[in-house]
Enzyme design. Structure first.
Site, short mmCIF file in Angstrom:
data_model
loop_
_atom_site.label_atom_id
_atom_site.label_comp_id
_atom_site.label_asym_id
_atom_site.label_seq_id
_atom_site.Cartn_x
_atom_site.Cartn_y
_atom_site.Cartn_z
CB ALA A 282 22.98 8.58 -27.46
N PRO A 283 24.88 7.18 -29.54
CG PRO A 283 27.10 7.88 -29.92
CD PRO A 283 25.76 8.36 -29.41
N PRO B 165 18.95 5.85 -25.84
CG PRO B 165 19.15 4.30 -24.09
CD PRO B 165 18.19 5.27 -24.73
CB ILE C 171 27.95 9.04 -42.57
CG1 ILE C 171 29.09 9.89 -42.01
CG2 ILE C 171 27.42 9.65 -43.87
CD1 ILE C 171 30.26 10.05 -42.94
CD GLU D 96 28.31 16.85 -33.07
OE1 GLU D 96 29.30 16.48 -33.72
OE2 GLU D 96 28.22 17.98 -32.55
CB CYS E 256 33.62 10.57 -33.88
SG CYS E 256 33.19 11.47 -32.42
P1 NAD Z 1 24.68 4.22 -35.31
O1 NAD Z 1 24.44 5.29 -36.30
O2 NAD Z 1 24.57 2.82 -35.72
O3 NAD Z 1 23.67 4.37 -34.08
C1 NAD Z 1 23.54 5.59 -33.38
C2 NAD Z 1 22.14 5.69 -32.84
O4 NAD Z 1 21.24 5.84 -33.93
C3 NAD Z 1 21.69 4.45 -32.08
O5 NAD Z 1 20.95 4.84 -30.95
C4 NAD Z 1 20.80 3.74 -33.09
O6 NAD Z 1 19.81 2.94 -32.49
C5 NAD Z 1 20.18 4.92 -33.81
N1 NAD Z 1 19.68 4.63 -35.14
C6 NAD Z 1 20.18 3.77 -36.06
N2 NAD Z 1 19.44 3.78 -37.18
C7 NAD Z 1 18.43 4.68 -36.97
C8 NAD Z 1 17.33 5.12 -37.75
N3 NAD Z 1 17.10 4.66 -38.98
N4 NAD Z 1 16.50 6.04 -37.22
C9 NAD Z 1 16.71 6.52 -35.99
N5 NAD Z 1 17.73 6.13 -35.19
C10 NAD Z 1 18.58 5.22 -35.68
O7 NAD Z 1 26.08 4.56 -34.66
P2 NAD Z 1 26.86 3.73 -33.54
O8 NAD Z 1 27.34 2.51 -34.23
O9 NAD Z 1 26.03 3.60 -32.31
O10 NAD Z 1 28.06 4.72 -33.20
C11 NAD Z 1 29.18 4.80 -33.98
C12 NAD Z 1 29.12 5.99 -34.91
O11 NAD Z 1 28.85 7.19 -34.18
C13 NAD Z 1 30.44 6.22 -35.59
O12 NAD Z 1 30.27 6.51 -36.95
C14 NAD Z 1 31.01 7.44 -34.87
O13 NAD Z 1 31.93 8.17 -35.57
C15 NAD Z 1 29.79 8.20 -34.54
N6 NAD Z 1 30.04 9.12 -33.42
C16 NAD Z 1 30.16 10.45 -33.69
C17 NAD Z 1 30.41 11.34 -32.65
C18 NAD Z 1 30.54 12.83 -32.92
O14 NAD Z 1 30.62 13.59 -31.97
N7 NAD Z 1 30.58 13.27 -34.16
C19 NAD Z 1 30.57 10.88 -31.35
C20 NAD Z 1 30.45 9.51 -31.12
C21 NAD Z 1 30.18 8.64 -32.18
#
Ligand code: NAD
Length: 495
Positions: free
Chosen positions: A162-163, A189, A242, A262, A296
C-alpha cells in the site's frame, strides 16, 4: 456540540504508538532495519519501528500458506462475520485511529475522523455483504450427459502493498476483498505510514485465525520485493507509483504471479462554457487540493473552454488562495502537508520547471511554506499547454493547471492524450454533451458535474499506465478469485 469540543480538547492523551508486526497470529517486534516515523506536519520523529527481517518475511508467507487450507474452506457467512467484527473494531477505536492517521500523515484530525475512518469501516461492511450475494453463470448440460458448473475460488496467498496517502483506507481496500474471497494475506503498509494499521493489529489478531492476515513493515526494495519474489505468494496487489508497478511486474513474471495494479493518475477536468461556475470553483477547490493533492484522482488538469476560461482562472485563483493550512487549531485546516520533505521538494521542482516556461502564469501559490512541516502552498498555474511536463506528469501535490480550449472535441482529445487513465470529470449543464464526453473519455471513472466521489459499491481502477484491476465493488471480489469449471459425467441415463 459539547461532545465535539471535548474531542478536540488539547488535553486528550496522545494515542498509543504500537510497533509490533503481526505474524502467524502473534504480535512480534520487527527484527530488521529500524526506521524513523515522522510527523509531516512538524518534521518531528514520532517513533522508530523495526522492519521485518528476511526470516520474518519467510515466517509470514509460510503462516499465510498454512492458514490458506482452513480459511479458504470457510463459508461466506463465516468470513462476513470476521469482516463485520473488523469494521466494529475500527469504529470502536475510531478516535485513536483518526489521531494516528492525522499524526502520521499530517492530515487535519477532523478530516481523518469524518472521512478516512468511516470510509474504512464501510469497506469492510460492504465486502461482508458482497461476498454473501455473488452471482454467476448457470449450471447446466452444455455437453450431453455432462453437467457443468462454475466456481469462484480464492487465488491463494496474496501480498498486498500500500501507499502512504490514505494508509488505513488503502489497507481496507486491499485486505477486505482479499479476505472476503477466501485468500490469506501479507499486508505491507508504506514505510512512511504504518501506525494506524499497527494499532489495529491486536484487534485483527483476535478476530482472525492465525496466519490469515499478516502485517509486515518495511521498505519496498527490501520487504516489498522479497514478498513479490516469493514463490508461495500467488498474487501481488499494489497501489503505488507506475515505476513500482513496472518493477513488480518484472519480478512477478519470474513466478507468473497474478497482479493487481492501482497506479498513478492525472485527472483531466473538462469545463464547458455552460458549466455552473460556482459549482466548478467549489468542486476544484475541494477535490483538486484534498489531502494536499496527494490523491491519484485529484482534479489537477483543467481544460477550460474559452468562454468561461478567464472567469474560472480569476475566481479559482481567489478560492485556492483562501485554502487554510498549517494553522494551530486543527478545525481551521482544510489540507495538510506533503508526506515528506522529499515529496515537497519534488512538487516544488515540478512547479519551478513549469514557471521556467514563458507561457505559464502563476495565479497563486508556487512556494514552499516557510513554517515547520512539509507544507507547499496550494498552487494554480494558468496558460499551460498540452505538451508541458506539468500537464503530462503526475505531481501528487497541491498543484492544479489550467489549459484553454475552443472546441470540445479538442478537449476530449487532450484529456485522452495521457499515459494515465484513472479518473476524469466533465462539467456542463447539458446532459447530452456530458454523456457524449463521458462515453469518449478513456478513464476508469468519469464524473459529471462533480469529481472525486467514491462509493464502496462502485469499481475504482485505471486504464493505460494507471494499471488494471478494480478496488471496491464486487468486481474486486472477482479480481481476488479465480473462475473454475467443474464438469460431472452422468453415469446413469434415466431414460
Ligand atoms: P510507491 O510506489 O513509492 O510505494 C507504494 C508501495 O510500494 C509502498 O508500500 C512501497 O514500500 C512499495 N514498494 C516500492 N518499491 C517496491 C518494490 N520494488 N517492490 C515491492 N514494493 C515496493 O508509491 P507511494 O509514493 O507510496 O504512493 C504514491 C503513488 O501511489 C502515486 O503515484 C499515486 O498516484 C499512487 N496511488 C494510486 C492510487 C490508485 O488507486 N490508483 C491510490 C493511491 C495512490
Amino acid at each position: 456540540m459539547q461532545a465535539e469540543s471535548k474531542r478536540r480538547s488539547p488535553k486528550m492523551p496522545e494515542p498509543t504508538l504500537y510497533s509490533a508486526l503481526l505474524i502467524d497470529g502473534q504480535l512480534v517486534a520487527g527484527e530488521g532495519l529500524v526506521e524513523a516515523i515522522i510527523n509531516p506536519a512538524s518534521g518531528e520523529v514520532l517513533t522508530r519501528i523495526a522492519e521485518a527481517s528476511l526470516e520474518q518475511v519467510e515466517s509470514a508467507v509460510q503462516a499465510a500458506h498454512r492458514a490458506f487450507a482452513g480459511w479458504s474452506r470457510t463459508t461466506p457467512a463465516q468470513r462476513a462475520t470476521a469482516l463485520l467484527a473488523i469494521a466494529d473494531a475500527i469504529e470502536q477505536n475510531a478516535e485513536q485511529l483518526a489521531r494516528l492517521e492525522s499524526l502520521n500523515c499530517g492530515k487535519p484530525l477532523h478530516l481523518a475522523r469524518q472521512d478516512d475512518i468511516p470510509a474504512t469501516a464501510d469497506v469492510f461492511r460492504f465486502f461482508a455483504g458482497a461476498v454473501r450475494c455473488q452471482q454467476g453463470q448457470l449450471a447446466g448440460e452444455y455437453v450431453p450427459g455432462h453437467t457443468s458448473m462454475v466456481r469462484r475460488d480464492p487465488v491463494g496467498v496474496v501480498a498486498s502493498i500500500a501507499p502512504w496517502n490514505y494508509p488505513l483506507m488503502m489497507a481496507a481496500w486491499k485486505i477486505a476483498p482479499a479476505l472476503a474471497a477466501g485468500n490469506t494475506l501479507i499486508f505491507k503498509p508504506s514505510e512512511h505510514t504504518p501506525l494506524s494499521i499497527l494499532a489495529l493489529a491486536p484487534a485483527l489478531a483476535q478476530i482472525l485465525p492465525a496466519g490469515v492476515l499478516n502485517i509486515l513493515c518495511g521498505g519496498g526494495e527490501g520487504v516489498g520485493s522479497q514478498l513479490v519474489g516469493h514463490p508461495r505468494v500467488r498474487m501481488v496487489s499494489l497501489t503505488g507509483d507506475i515505476v513500482t508497478g513496472q518493477k513488480i511486474l518484472q519480478s512477478a513474471a519470474r513466478t507468473l504471479k497474478r497482479t493487481h495494479l492501482e497506479l498513478g493518475g492525472k485527472a483531466p477536468v473538462i469545463v464547458c462554457n455552460d458549466a455552473d461556475l460556482d459549482a466548478v470553483i467549489q468542486g476544484i477547490r475541494t477535490h483538486g487540493y484534498y489531502n494536499a493533492g496527494q490523491d491519484c484522482t485529484a482534479a489537477c488538469r483543467i481544460y477550460a473552454q474559452a468562454g468561461i476560461h478567464d472567469r474560472l482562472v480569476a475566481e479559482l485563483g481567489d478560492a485556492v488562495a483562501s485554502l487554510r493550512f498549517a494553522r494551530k487549531k486543527d478545525a481551521d485546516n482544510e489540507i495538510g502537508p506533503l508526506i515528506s520533505a522529499r515529496q515537497r521538494d519534488r512538487v516544488a521542482s515540478f512547479v519551478e520547471r513549469a514557471l521556467g516556461q514563458p507561457h505559464i502564469e502563476r495565479v497563486t501559490g508556487a512556494a514552499v511554506h516557510s513554517g515547520a512541516g512539509f507544507y507547499y502552498q496550494p498552487t494554480l498555474l494558468a496558460g499551460c499547454k498540452q505538451g508541458d511536463e506539468i500537464v503530462q506528469r503526475e505531481v501528487f501535490g497541491p498543484v492544479v493547471t489550467v489549459t484553454r480550449f475552443d472546441q470540445l472535441s479538442q478537449a476530449v482529445d487532450w484529456a485522452n492524450d495521457s499515459e494515465y487513465g484513472l479518473a476524469s470529470s466533465v462539467w456542463t449543464q447539458n446532459l447530452d454533451k456530458a454523456m457524449q464526453v463521458a462515453g469518449r473519455l478513456q478513464y476508469g471513472c468519469t464524473w459529471i458535474n462533480t469529481h472525486f466521489m467514491l462509493a464502496s459499491e462502485m469499481p475504482h481502477g485505471g486504464l493505460k499506465r494507471s494499471g488494471y484491476g478494480k478496488d471496491l465493488s464486487s468486481d474486486s471480489l472477482q479480481d481476488y478469485s479465480v473462475v473454475r469449471h467443474i464438469m460431472a459425467r452422468h453415469g446413469l441415463q434415466l431414460d
